[in-house]
Structure formats: C-alpha cells, structure tokens
Design an enzyme around this catalytic site. Structure first.
Site, PDB file in Angstrom:
ATOM      1  N   ASP A 151       0.783  -1.298   0.071  1.00 27.00           N
ATOM      2  CA  ASP A 151      -0.080  -0.017   0.161  1.00 27.00           C
ATOM      3  C   ASP A 151       0.904   1.359  -0.132  1.00 27.00           C
ATOM      4  O   ASP A 151       2.029   1.409  -0.186  1.00 27.00           O
ATOM      5  CB  ASP A 151      -1.093   0.088   1.251  1.00 27.00           C
ATOM      6  CG  ASP A 151      -2.119   0.450   0.949  1.00 27.00           C
ATOM      7  OD1 ASP A 151      -2.459   1.388   0.116  1.00 27.00           O
ATOM      8  OD2 ASP A 151      -3.391   0.123   1.397  1.00 27.00           O
ATOM      9  N   ASP A 216     -10.591   2.815  -3.470  1.00 30.41           N
ATOM     10  CA  ASP A 216     -11.005   1.666  -3.066  1.00 30.41           C
ATOM     11  C   ASP A 216     -12.580   1.780  -3.819  1.00 30.41           C
ATOM     12  O   ASP A 216     -13.150   2.761  -4.310  1.00 30.41           O
ATOM     13  CB  ASP A 216     -11.144   1.831  -1.689  1.00 30.41           C
ATOM     14  CG  ASP A 216      -9.906   1.710  -1.021  1.00 30.41           C
ATOM     15  OD1 ASP A 216      -8.846   1.220  -1.515  1.00 30.41           O
ATOM     16  OD2 ASP A 216      -9.947   1.526   0.193  1.00 30.41           O
TER      17      ASP A 216
END
Length: 435
Positions: A151, A216
């Site tokens: 990430d 997302d």
C-alpha cells in the site's frame, strides 16, 4: 481532464516500457481477500473457515486458489530484532502453521499486509516496510507467503525519502528480486496498491505484476462505472507482464442489483484484472456464487495465449474518447485464443437494445460471418453477418459474447460495403461504391 486522459492513453500505446520479467503471475491472480468483508476483524480461524468454504463451494475447482490476508494481522510493534510479528492472540499458531494448513488444502496464503506498506505504517496503523524491505521480504518468504499487496500510506517526509513514487515501490521490488536470487525460490508476486496517483499504469510493470489504478471500490453502480470509465483509457497497459488492478470484487455485499453484479464481474474478468473475492462466503447466495463460477468468462481472464484487456471500440451514449464517470464506454472487444470477445455494457438506467457493425471491432474481418456464443446464457446463438443486436439489455446489465470466424459471408450480401469507413469504399478502378 478529458484531454489529459486521452493523451495518456495515446502515449502509452507508443511507449517502450521495460517490463519486469520475474516469471510469476503471467495470468491474473484468482482468490479471496479479507478486507472488504471483514476489515480488521480477522483471525486464523476465519482464514481456515474461508479456505474451507472456497473448497466446498467449488471456487477452488474453477481457479480461485489464493487467500489474501489483508491489514491488521500484525502486532503494533516489531520484535527486539526489528522483525514483523503476527498478532499473538488472533494468530497464536503463527503464519508458518497457517500457510502450511492452506497449502495442504491446495490453496495459497498470499500476503496481504494491508498489506504491507511502502511507508512507515500500513493504512490501519500497523508497521509498514519502509527501510525494512529486505528483512520483511525474507520474513514473508519464511512464513510461506507468495504474494505481497503493498500500500501507499504513511509516506516519509521528503527530506527522508528523497524518492518519487516509482522509487518508493522499487525499493521492495529490488528486495524481492534479490531474495529470489539468494534463495533460489520464485519471486514473491508484487501487487502495487498505489491508487493511480502517479500514473502507475505507465511504470508499474517495471517493478510489479499488478497495480491499482483508482481508489477503493464501493458496493454501488456509481463506483463501478467510475472505475470502468477510468480504466477504459489505459487498457493497453495490461498484458502478460503486468496488469491494471480494478480492486476487489464487491459481489454480494449489498448495493448492487444482480445485473450490476454480472456487469462488475464481466468487466473485471475481461479487462484481465486480478479477481479477488471480497464477499463473506458463509453468506453468499447461489446467484452470486454462479456469477463467480462462470467458467466461460473465467476462461477469458485466464487465457494463456492472449494476455491483453478488452478495449472500447465505441463509447455509446458519449462521443468517442469522452470521459464520463457515470456512463463509461458501452461497446468493447478484444482477441482471445478462441475468437473475438465482445462486451456490451448498458450504462443507462433503463433497458436498451444494443447494435453494432461487426467491423467496428478491430478484431473482426470484413466479408466474413461469425458464430455467436453467449458467455452468460451458455448458448450458441447462430451466425452474425455484418452486425449484431442484443435486445433489451437490462439497466446496468451486460452481454458477453465470443465471436468465431465461420467463413465467407453469403454471396451477394448487400450493401457491398458495411464497414466503419464507408466513405472510402471503392471498386478496383477507384469508383466510389457507397451504400
């Protein structure tokens, strides 16, 4: 913004990108990810239960072999030796035990770590891997992990990192490559979760096997349409050496109609995204399970001969190449080992009939007829000559077809030209033929 996206798409097609030839993840990864259904509410029992369900529901049989443990798996502090430590309560038996259990079931426990993270901390506040890349890569390998989702949170200050985003991700890519050389084991699959802020689709395949292109996903049509729209301009980034990652499959989490769920799965699969289920499998419905197990659509995603994504050949309600986050491109096609794949996506809020001339797709030859296979109805629908119409496609619904060359079209088919450049159709002496 429209101009920017169009220029990126055009430039990408002409770039000579040096791909990372790691020998892993030539095809998209199929599996399960814990985050969307459980977020931080994970433990070793949940992972074993999920893996058992993947077997009993038949998901493993159709190719879903990975179980991705996402964020929140670690203790908040490293050990005295500076190593990552699994949560001693929720993962009391350790990851070597857990990966061993899953491997004995024929599955792969793939990392995770909310992954780890390229910064100081993961997005949920657990230890990241910045300045610990080599140590952490070795730890993952020792635990039996073969996939790292990486990430982009908790980025060090500029005067510390002194890198662009590419360099920040290259640190772990280098550690993985060095580990593969020293250990003699295959490299860990490296999945970049960078969200596309630095145009990762241009440089991603120099360091990893997949890369997130947007933020997302949400369990609603608006989120799906936005992701499909954005990725419609960068489809040429995807091939066997790396691919755009459209985020997890949000099927069965509420917010999507059945037809929207089919569109979601079809677009992700045919664009050759990794397919990571984000649904609570203990509550999955037969309808959603049937979508996930559509072997004809999965076969396109896992095509060993053609690694490219489908791409738009007509935008539908928008002028060509116009960005529209609520009404993305509707007419798509691409090559496969068994014919031309076509996706018709109804972005409208009402049923619509969708028609196209076959030669609008760059993969269809003029003067030929094509057999039509419906990849959702699992039926052979006769032969298409010159054009095809899908009647009454549901709102936000999809049609997925496989067109196979069936020989010359019948003699005398009129008009003599039915292609997309009719204005340039002439006989051999240059006389305009027209319609």
């Amino acid at each position: 913004m429209i101009l920017t996206i169009t220029l990126i798409a055009g430039l990408l097609g002409g770039l000579s990108v040096s791909a990372l030839d790691s020998g892993v993840a030539r095809l998209p990864v199929l599996g399960y990810n814990t985050w969307n259904a459980y977020q931080c509410n994970i433990d070793q029992d949940l992972i074993i239960t999920t893996a058992t369900l993947m077997k009993s529901l038949g998901l493993q049989d159709v190719g879903y072999t990975h179980v991705n443990l996402d964020d929140c798996w670690a203790e908040k502090n490293r050990s005295a030796a500076g190593s990552l430590v699994p949560d001693t309560t929720r993962f009391s038996k350790g990851f070597s035990w857990l990966t061993g259990q899953l491997h004995s079931m024929g599955l792969k426990l793939t990392s995770v770590l909310q992954y780890s993270d390229s910064g100081w901390l993961t997005c949920a506040g657990y230890p990241g891997s910045f300045q610990n890349e080599a140590k952490d890569a070795k730890t993952y390998q020792d635990w039996g992990f073969d996939y790292l989702k990486y990430d982009n949170c908790a980025i060090p200050y500029d005067d510390i990192i002194k890198e662009n985003t590419f360099g920040k991700y290259q640190r772990m890519a280098g550690a993985i490559a060095d580990l593969a050389k020293s250990s003699g084991k295959p490299p860990i699959i490296f999945s970049l979760c960078e969200w596309g802020w630095s145009q990762v689709w241009i440089w991603g395949k120099q360091v990893g096997q997949s890369w997130r292109t947007t933020g997302d996903i949400g369990p609603n049509w608006e989120s799906l349409a936005n992701i499909i729209n954005f990725n419609s301009f960068i489809t040429t980034a995807t091939d066997f050496s790396g691919r755009n990652d459209l985020d997890m499959l949000q099927l069965g989490n509420g917010g999507l109609t059945f037809d929207e769920a089919k569109s979601h799965f079809t677009a992700w699969a045919l664009m050759k995204s990794p397919l990571l289920i984000g649904t609570n499998l203990s509550a999955i419905t037969p309808d959603i399970l049937g979508i996930l197990k559509n072997t004809e659509v999965l076969a396109i995603n896992q095509d060993p001969v053609e690694g490219t994504s489908i791409s738009p050949f007509r935008w539908g309600v928008n002028p060509d190449w116009t960005s529209n986050s609520t009404h993305p491109a509707q007419y798509w096609s691409g090559p496969s080992q068994n014919g031309t794949v076509v996706m018709l996506l109804n972005t409208l809020d009402e049923p619509a009939s969708m028609t196209f001339n076959l030669t609008e797709s760059p993969w269809i030859r003029a003067g030929r007829q094509y057999s039509v296979r419906d990849l959702w109805a699992h039926t052979n629908n006769g032969t298409a000559i010159r054009n095809f119409t899908a009647e009454n496609v549901p709102p936000h619904g999809v049609v997925a077809l496989l067109l196979k060359d069936a020989g010359d079209e019948p003699a005398g088919t009129s008009p003599p030209c039915n292609g997309v450049v009719i204005s340039q159709c002439t006989d051999k002496n240059g006389t305009f033929v027209g319609m």
